[in-house]
Write an enzyme that holds these catalytic residues in place. Structure first.
Site, PDB file in Angstrom:
ATOM      1  N   GLU A 160       0.850  -1.194   0.000  1.00 50.29           N
ATOM      2  CA  GLU A 160       0.000   0.000   0.000  1.00 50.29           C
ATOM      3  C   GLU A 160       0.884   1.243   0.000  1.00 50.29           C
ATOM      4  O   GLU A 160       1.833   1.303   0.778  1.00 50.29           O
ATOM      5  CB  GLU A 160      -0.898   0.046   1.238  1.00 50.29           C
ATOM      6  CG  GLU A 160      -1.866   1.229   1.167  1.00 50.29           C
ATOM      7  CD  GLU A 160      -2.800   1.332   2.379  1.00 50.29           C
ATOM      8  OE1 GLU A 160      -2.644   0.576   3.345  1.00 50.29           O
ATOM      9  OE2 GLU A 160      -3.672   2.207   2.328  1.00 50.29           O
TER      10      GLU A 160
ATOM     11  N   HIS B 144      -6.755  -1.881  15.076  1.00 48.63           N
ATOM     12  CA  HIS B 144      -6.939  -1.133  13.823  1.00 48.63           C
ATOM     13  C   HIS B 144      -6.702  -2.047  12.609  1.00 48.63           C
ATOM     14  O   HIS B 144      -7.547  -2.131  11.720  1.00 48.63           O
ATOM     15  CB  HIS B 144      -5.968   0.055  13.803  1.00 48.63           C
ATOM     16  CG  HIS B 144      -6.008   0.878  12.559  1.00 48.63           C
ATOM     17  ND1 HIS B 144      -6.696   2.075  12.491  1.00 48.63           N
ATOM     18  CD2 HIS B 144      -5.472   0.699  11.329  1.00 48.63           C
ATOM     19  CE1 HIS B 144      -6.558   2.580  11.280  1.00 48.63           C
ATOM     20  NE2 HIS B 144      -5.826   1.765  10.553  1.00 48.63           N
ATOM     21  N   GLU B 145      -5.570  -2.727  12.602  1.00 51.93           N
ATOM     22  CA  GLU B 145      -5.257  -3.569  11.434  1.00 51.93           C
ATOM     23  C   GLU B 145      -6.235  -4.733  11.334  1.00 51.93           C
ATOM     24  O   GLU B 145      -6.665  -5.097  10.247  1.00 51.93           O
ATOM     25  CB  GLU B 145      -3.814  -4.085  11.500  1.00 51.93           C
ATOM     26  CG  GLU B 145      -2.747  -2.994  11.661  1.00 51.93           C
ATOM     27  CD  GLU B 145      -2.861  -1.841  10.692  1.00 51.93           C
ATOM     28  OE1 GLU B 145      -3.335  -2.040   9.555  1.00 51.93           O
ATOM     29  OE2 GLU B 145      -2.486  -0.706  11.060  1.00 51.93           O
TER      30      GLU B 145
END
Ligand code: TRP
Ligand code: ZN
Length: 873
Positions: free
Chosen positions: A125, A301-302
């Protein structure tokens, strides 16, 4: 070479892809200097056209191209540049094969396939996949992946990729292979590969519907004992997402890998999350309470991205906040549910104000959904992340928890497996609730922090309280304003708006829906003068302006039932005093008395031990950056001096109470990273910082004692941070002792660099410069660069902004040097030179001079160019 200005990409130019890739079969023959990558793409033309197929590819050596098994002729059938591979006239459906060679060892950008600590890993990303193989590297191309890896078995025993391992075996010459298959179609930015020699820590989680998921965390040998907190956080996150969002994990395994060299915090690759080791490894001796809390938040979060990002992904990178804003909001709420809600919320808002507000009022301001970019890496910003999270939070505040959940249910159900836009999210919220979010789009397309003015009028005779809210500027936004009215006894009034029936919704906090440029809301049955508490919980990311007396602020700091606003009242009291004192300092006078503030802080200390985490926050004065933000232009050294003088005055006046609180916050129980213990340590350290500010000899001894006697990093580091401001030989000796102890631990050495970089000592720049030559410093390692150079530029306004411009020159030189190795890190550092308009003229021109020098430097990256040129504009 002169710089051909890189061209921006515009959101409005989005076009559907010309070709779709249904499946990609990858073969990696792993080698540190020359890895061979074969890609087999099953391609289908999208629509009717005869355009060539354009594939991205950078830093690849192309060895072969085949269509349906036939080798292609260069120039005739295909052409290749340093950025693209173009296939001239492909059939409507075909198999495209490419073979390339890449050099992971030479990869210092840490994008694509690289080597960290001797292991292979990837970061794709946003646009790293094109550095691995030729591909249509955009998130709306969702393909199924089969990945075969081959490597030397002794040196590279572990071979991981996304999805499930479907095969493995031995090869000749001591090599082996593994084949992984990911059943879920995904965009290329979620591809990952890890290969090397790592130690695994294993556990499991059973989902609500009974799927047993094998959980593994892979770390450098020797770090196995530091994974327990990350593992527990992962299990809690999996459970929380089931309970709060009804979302379950969808595979039988989940891997986390920790690497030391990583550009950001972590990456949500499907079932193979790759983390900066800073956000995995923790134990009592090496990690602070802040580290523990960051680890929990980032692991969550991940993990949450598996739905908000992976199952439902972004159509294009302009929609980045679709996944990041939503996922940050989700991790914030996860943390609030596992800690103290008000304390977490205060933390969220402090971060927003420290980073996002300045960004939003400076030359790099952009909407949550940007309209253009030169380098997408530059748009992983606090606006996209943190303001994006505030925007998602507002849906929930406006719709209520149940309405919001209806919205997310519809969103995930409608768009599962698709690449979508921020408008699709907004539509799901609206459709699920029959709500109108038309005007709400302004939050996505308009940059800048709105200013809302509030004016209250109590009418004793009518028993009404009229609240008028006015939005400044020409764009009226749709926002929730949570309001309470506090009675003289310190208790909230029950609120009723005019026209509401007696048994209508009445509660102590009302969410007013502001849509117009100016609206007046009238509360009835208000029979004593109320003290208004507005924007409770920071219900909208705005600047609220309201006249409020010192007495009302102190009253709210003591009584507001909303924890966030209670803290906010104290901050406002302190900010007001600091601004008045700054003004007075310019005129050579003393400024107003600190008595009202000191009395209020004294009361905080009285009840501090009962709510220590809150007290620690309430005692801490607004940061120098936040004070600067309140002024049109400022002198950061002056702000530092005035703030320090006030801290010393507070410490002198409250000396005995500070000592008493310090004694009362001594820990006796065995260490645990619980919110309760962390709160106690936070209060103890906040109090110690005041004690140090008094500048007495006994203070130095207290710092040294806490440094030496603590059994945990939180207290040890807090003491050392204060010692790093001192010039006494004992302070130097403590820094040296810390270095000797932790020399071999890169994460702890990061802390050592950071506290020296943030030191208020006059000679800090010289010391930082010297530390860039220290054996533990490594310009190729982002953690060390951000700790030392970033720490100086972003966490030390007084010394970075020295009037002679030496800090700016140092920073520009460092950013230029880092740019050659890692453009994304270099560009982030350079953002520290973007805010010259808010400085007094002398410093402003010195800062601009450095930016001009950067823009004029030949061969800089487009990342650095974008930041430098926009900062000058
Ligand atoms: N998507 C990552 C997140 O969870 C961010 C990220 C990780 C990233 N590595 C990156 C962004 C490299 C840009 C470049 O927020
Ligand atoms: Zn994210």
């Amino acid at each position: 070479m002169t710089h051909a200005a890189p061209q921006p990409i515009f959101r409005h130019d989005y076009k559907a892809p010309d070709y779709l890739v249904e499946h990609i079969g990858l073969v990696f023959r792993l080698d540190a200097e020359a890895t061979r990558v074969t890609a087999r793409l099953t391609v289908r033309r999208n629509g009717t056209h005869d355009r060539p197929m354009l594939l991205n590819g950078e830093k690849l050596v192309l060895d072969a191209v085949r269509v349906d098994g036939e080798a292609l002729a260069e120039d005739q059938d295909y052409s290749v540049t340093d950025r693209f591979l173009s296939i001239a006239r492909p059939p409507a459906a075909f198999v495209l094969e490419t073979e390339v060679t890449i050099n992971p060892s030479a990869n210092t950008e840490l994008e694509g396939l690289y080597v960290s600590g001797g292991n292979f890993c990837t970061q794709c990303e946003p646009e790293g996949f094109r550095k691995i193989t030729y591909f249509v590297d955009r998130p709306d191309i969702m393909a199924r992946y089969t990945v075969r890896m081959e490597a030397d078995k002794a040196r590279v025993p572990l071979l991981l990729s996304n999805g499930n391992r479907i095969d493995q075996g031995e090869l000749a010459d001591g090599r082996h292979f593994a084949v992984w298959e990911d059943p879920f179609p995904k965009p290329s930015y979620l591809f990952a590969l890890v290969a090397g020699d790592l130690a695994g820590v294993h556990d499991s989680y059973t989902t609500g519907s009974g799927r047993k998921v094998d959980l593994s965390i892979w770390v450098q040998h020797g770090n196995e004992s530091k994974c327990a907190h990350a593992m527990k956080s992962l299990q809690q996150a999996m459970k929380w997402d089931e309970e709060v969002y009804g979302l379950e994990y969808d595979l039988d395994l989940f891997n986390i890998v920790a690497v030391d060299d990583f550009n950001f915090g972590a990456m949500e690759n499907k079932s193979l999350n790759i983390f900066n080791s800073k956000y995995v490894l923790a134990d009592q001796q090496t990690a602070t309470d802040t580290d523990y809390s960051n680890i929990a938040g980032i692991v969550a979060h991940e993990y949450f991205h598996n739905w908000s990002g992976n199952r439902v992904t972004c159509r294009d990178w302009f929609q980045l906040s679709l996944k990041e804003g939503l996922t940050v909001f989700r991790d914030q709420e996860f943390s609030a549910d596992h800690g103290e809600r008000a304390v977490e919320r205060i933390g969220d808002v402090r971060r927003l104000r420290a980073a996002q507000f300045p960004e939003d009022s400076g030359p790099l301001a952009h909407p949550v959904r940007p309209d253009s970019y030169i380098e997408i890496n530059n748009f992983y910003t606090s606006t996209v992340y943190e303001k994006g999270a505030e925007v998602v939070r507002m849906y929930r505040t406006l719709l209520g928890a149940r309405g919001y959940r209806k919205g997310t249910d519809l969103y995930f159900q409608r768009h599962d497996g698709n690449a979508v836009t921020c408008d699709d999210f907004r539509a799901a919220m609206a459709d699920a609730n029959g709500a109108d979010f038309g005007q709400f789009e302004r939050w996505y397309d308009t940059a800048g922090t709105p200013v809302v003015k509030a004016q209250g009028q109590w009418d004793a005779e009518a028993g009404t309280y009229a609240l008028t809210l006015t939005q400044e500027g020409d764009v009226a936004r749709h926002m929730p304003v949570a309001v309470g009215l506090i009675g003289a006894d310190g208790r909230d009034l029950r609120l009723r708006l005019t026209g509401e029936s007696i048994d209508g919704a009445d509660s102590t906090t009302r969410v007013l829906e502001l849509k117009q440029k100016e609206e007046t809301f009238i509360f009835t049955s208000v029979n004593t003068r109320p003290v208004p508490s507005l924007l409770r919980g920071f219900s909208a990311p705005v600047k609220l302006e309201m006249e409020e007396s010192d007495a009302d602020l102190a009253f709210r700091l003591a009584h507001d039932s909303d924890g966030f606003n209670r803290w906010e009242a104290g901050q406002k009291l302190a900010t007001r005093l600091l601004l008045a004192r700054l003004k007075a300092a310019e005129a050579g006078s003393n400024g107003p008395s600190a008595e009202p503030l000191i009395d209020a802080l004294s009361a905080v200390l009285d009840s501090g031990i009962r709510e220590p985490a809150f007290a620690a926050l309430a005692l801490t004065l607004p940061g120098e950056g936040y004070i600067a933000e309140q002024l049109a232009t400022s002198d950061p050294e002056q702000i530092h001096a005035v703030r320090e003088a006030l801290r010393r005055e507070i410490a002198d006046t409250l000396w005995d109470k500070l000592q008493a609180t310090y004694a009362a916050t001594q820990g006796h129980e065995p260490f645990a990273a619980t919110p309760a213990q962390a709160g106690r340590r936070a209060l103890r350290n906040a109090v110690l910082a005041y004690i140090a500010a008094a500048g007495r000899r006994e203070a130095l001894n207290m710092l040294l004692a806490q440094y030496q006697d603590s059994d945990n990093m939180t207290e040890r580091l807090a003491a050392l941070t204060l010692l790093a401001d001192e010039t006494a030989p004992e302070a130097e000796a403590a820094l040296e002792d810390f270095h000797t102890r932790w020399r071999m631990n890169p994460l702890v050495m990061g802390k050592w660099f950071a506290i020296q970089a943030a030191s208020s000592r006059e000679d800090t720049l010289a010391r930082v410069l010297k530390l860039t030559q220290h054996p533990a410093f490594d310009a190729r390692n982002p953690n060390k660069v951000y700790a030392l150079i970033g720490g100086f530029a972003f966490s030390n306004p007084a010394r970075f902004n020295k009037a002679d411009g030496s800090g700016y020159r140092f920073l520009a030189e460092q950013a230029l040097a880092i740019d050659k190795l890692n453009p994304s890190v270099g560009a982030h550092l350079l953002e520290s030179l973007s805010r010259w308009r808010r400085l007094e003229p002398g410093r402003a021109s010195l800062m601009q001079e450095e930016l001009r020098r950067v823009v004029a430097t030949a061969g800089i990256s487009s990342d650095l160019y974008e930041i430098a040129s926009k900062s000058l504009a």
